[in-house]
Design an enzyme around this catalytic site. Structure first.
Site, short mmCIF file in Angstrom:
data_model
loop_
_atom_site.label_atom_id
_atom_site.label_comp_id
_atom_site.label_asym_id
_atom_site.label_seq_id
_atom_site.Cartn_x
_atom_site.Cartn_y
_atom_site.Cartn_z
N ARG A 140 -8.40 12.22 12.77
CA ARG A 140 -6.98 11.87 12.93
C ARG A 140 -6.11 13.12 12.98
O ARG A 140 -6.39 14.12 12.32
CB ARG A 140 -6.56 10.90 11.82
CG ARG A 140 -7.31 9.58 11.98
CD ARG A 140 -6.90 8.54 11.00
NE ARG A 140 -5.51 8.12 11.18
CZ ARG A 140 -4.90 7.27 10.37
NH1 ARG A 140 -5.56 6.77 9.32
NH2 ARG A 140 -3.66 6.93 10.58
N ARG A 174 -7.65 -3.49 9.54
CA ARG A 174 -6.65 -4.40 10.14
C ARG A 174 -7.24 -5.17 11.33
O ARG A 174 -6.82 -6.27 11.63
CB ARG A 174 -5.39 -3.64 10.53
CG ARG A 174 -4.75 -2.95 9.34
CD ARG A 174 -3.25 -2.85 9.41
NE ARG A 174 -2.75 -2.11 8.25
CZ ARG A 174 -2.56 -2.63 7.03
NH1 ARG A 174 -2.80 -3.91 6.80
NH2 ARG A 174 -2.12 -1.89 6.03
N ASP A 183 1.79 -1.57 11.91
CA ASP A 183 0.49 -2.01 11.39
C ASP A 183 0.21 -3.47 11.69
O ASP A 183 -0.93 -3.95 11.52
CB ASP A 183 0.41 -1.78 9.87
CG ASP A 183 0.39 -0.29 9.53
OD1 ASP A 183 0.05 0.52 10.41
OD2 ASP A 183 0.72 0.06 8.38
N GLN A 191 4.59 9.05 7.53
CA GLN A 191 3.68 10.00 6.89
C GLN A 191 4.12 11.43 7.18
O GLN A 191 4.10 12.29 6.29
CB GLN A 191 2.25 9.75 7.37
CG GLN A 191 1.71 8.42 6.86
CD GLN A 191 0.30 8.12 7.32
OE1 GLN A 191 -0.30 8.89 8.06
NE2 GLN A 191 -0.23 7.00 6.89
N GLY A 202 -4.89 7.95 5.51
CA GLY A 202 -3.97 8.86 6.17
C GLY A 202 -2.76 9.16 5.30
O GLY A 202 -2.26 10.30 5.27
N LYS A 239 0.84 -1.21 0.00
CA LYS A 239 0.00 0.00 0.00
C LYS A 239 0.87 1.26 0.00
O LYS A 239 0.61 2.20 -0.75
CB LYS A 239 -0.92 -0.04 1.23
CG LYS A 239 -1.91 1.11 1.31
CD LYS A 239 -3.15 0.71 2.10
CE LYS A 239 -2.92 0.74 3.60
NZ LYS A 239 -2.71 2.09 4.16
C1 S3P Z 1 2.36 4.66 6.28
C2 S3P Z 1 2.96 4.96 7.48
C3 S3P Z 1 2.46 4.49 8.78
C4 S3P Z 1 1.51 3.31 8.62
C5 S3P Z 1 0.50 3.54 7.54
C6 S3P Z 1 1.18 3.77 6.20
C7 S3P Z 1 2.94 5.20 5.03
O1 S3P Z 1 1.77 5.55 9.41
O2 S3P Z 1 0.88 3.05 9.86
O3 S3P Z 1 -0.35 2.41 7.43
O4 S3P Z 1 2.60 4.72 3.94
O5 S3P Z 1 3.74 6.14 5.12
P1 S3P Z 1 2.54 6.64 10.32
O6 S3P Z 1 3.50 7.34 9.47
O7 S3P Z 1 1.45 7.53 10.84
O8 S3P Z 1 3.20 5.85 11.41
#
Ligand code: S3P
Length: 442
Positions: free
Chosen positions: A127, A403, A330, A175, A99, A21
């Site tokens: 969020r 999840r 995750d 993120q 997110g 993803k």
């Molecule tokens: C992700 C980063 C993670 C992860 C999310 C995907 C990404 O989140 O939990 O499912 O693709 O950068 P965080 O950066 O908030 O930890």
């Protein structure tokens, strides 16, 4: 609602899980910002990644799906328009439940000449976004939480001159890091993001392959940083997305729990910033073998998993904390289920981020694991599980979290009696064919 019965047969043979993803989102975004064509194979066509496609289409990027003539493999083609090629969207950009789309795209929007607005579904609207608003504001961007609650909708003012910053992120979040680095592509100096532990580094690896001047560094104390020097032109490229280890985790767990299973999961991404689950399970004695390891860019391998009674690595105790957390964040709901049926005490610390995922995963994991007979106690930043319990079927409340649905469906395979998952449709966020694959293999 969907019901799960205990598995009647071992899980054998081989299975391929859908594309990663995180890499799928980034392949669309970076392809859009690159010059020329980006061709993506192995793309994850799930609701979250389709939200990213919709947003970039709304900003004038042509994104097409076709099939490769010689093997019928789906290919997504992104016709990139360069760093300055996006056009003003006609309406608010809608990121659904994602997110990653919300936070990474806000970094890109901060550097555009046009104003924009961005929001998502009810979960996204709760969020935290202050974590990106703060650093983007330091860079000279104007990003406002419209309701003043630090969440979406966000209004992003266009035409701001961005400056590179050195940002010490209080959380290890890919993120947040990626949002800042993407804004950094539009800044006048270097952007450096320090994080308490290295979070997934797909942005750094992929942007580098697209032609950006970017690297990771780790100092002698283990502190991690990502450094971006702006000015390079990104060039379209071919991206072959490996299978998602976060999706593979459900089948790893199922094979470990169902007696006599011996299952191969093909072509799974094993980037060390994502593969913490393998290390923890191996510490618990799991028989997991990496086969056909391919060490190119984002590494991948086939995972051969055999049913194992899991025990505690260190005097019956397994502690998951500190730098390990971002490498398996995750996977913690699935690991909690495995902890409950293992012969050990599992302690999860430093994982307060679980509270601000698609649901409050500390509360929701505790609620559902207890309903199945697990012995779990929540803590401020994780939970403690005393293993050795035989789980029984229960009514699982997913709280709309994909999840949670998948972790407890797998728990149902190893439980006594029937497990009911209240809302199975939420798996479309990351793994639309999950239940079909689970039925086939079990
Ligand atoms: C992700 C980063 C993670 C992860 C999310 C995907 C990404 O989140 O939990 O499912 O693709 O950068 P965080 O950066 O908030 O930890």
């Amino acid at each position: 609602m969907i019901t799960i019965e205990p598995a009647r047969h071992p899980l054998t043979g081989s299975i391929q899980v859908p594309g990663d993803k995180s890499i799928s989102h980034r392949s669309i975004m970076f392809g859009a910002l690159a010059e020329g064509r980006t061709e993506i194979t192995g793309f994850l066509s799930s609701a979250d990644c389709l939200s990213t496609i919709d947003c970039f289409r709304a900003m004038g990027i042509r994104i097409e799906q076709s099939t490769r003539p010689f093997d019928g493999e789906p290919v997504i083609t992104v016709r990139g328009k360069g760093l300055h090629g996006l056009t003003e969207p006609e309406s608010t950009l809608y990121t659904g439940n994602s997110g990653t789309t919300t936070r990474l795209m806000t970094g890109i929007l901060a550097g555009q000449p046009f104003d924009s607005r961005i929001t998502g579904d009810a979960s996204i609207e709760t969020r935290p976004m202050a974590r990106i608003i703060t650093p983007l504001t330091q860079m000279g961007a104007e990003v406002v939480s419209v309701r003043g609650n630090g969440c979406t909708p966000l209004a992003v003012k266009g035409g701001k001159k961005l400056h590179g910053i050195s940002y010490h992120s209080p959380i290890a979040s890919a993120q947040v890091k990626s949002c800042i680095l993407l804004a950094g592509l539009y800044a006048d100096q270097d952007t450096v993001v320090y994080e308490p532990a290295l979070s997934r580094n797909h942005t750094e690896l992929m942007l580098r392959s697209f032609g950006a001047d970017i690297r990771n560094e780790t100092d002698v104390y283990g502190a991690a940083s990502a450094i971006l020097h702006p000015g390079a032109t990104l060039q379209g490229m071919k991206v072959d997305v490996p299978g998602d280890i976060s999706s593979a985790a459900y089948f790893i767990a199922a094979a470990l729990m169902v007696p006599d299973s011996a299952l191969t999961i093909r072509n799974v991404g094993i980037n060390p910033t994502r593969a913490g689950i393998l290390a923890v399970l191996q510490q618990m004695g799991a028989e997991i073998e990496l086969q056909n390891v391919d060490d190119t860019s984002d590494p991948r391998a086939d995972l051969f998993v055999r049913h194992t009674r899991l025990g505690g690595g260190n005097q019956g105790r397994v502690e998951i904390s500190g730098r390990m957390i971002p490498t398996l964040i995750d996977e913690l709901p699935m690991l909690a289920v495995l902890g409950a049926v293992s012969d050990c005490e599992m302690i999860v610390r430093d994982a307060a981020e679980l509270k601000v995922k698609e649901s409050d995963r500390i509360a929701v994991v505790c609620e559902n694991l207890r309903a199945m007979g697990g012995d779990i106690t929540p803590t401020e930043d994780g939970f403690v599980i005393r293993g050795g319990r035989a789980l029984h079927g229960a009514n699982i409340r997913t709280h709309g979290d994909h999840r949670i649905a998948m972790s407890f469906a797998v728990a149902g395979l190893a439980a006594q009696g029937t497990t009911c998952i209240d809302d199975e449709t939420c798996v479309s966020i990351s793994y639309p064919e999950f239940f079909r694959s689970l039925m086939q293999i079990s």
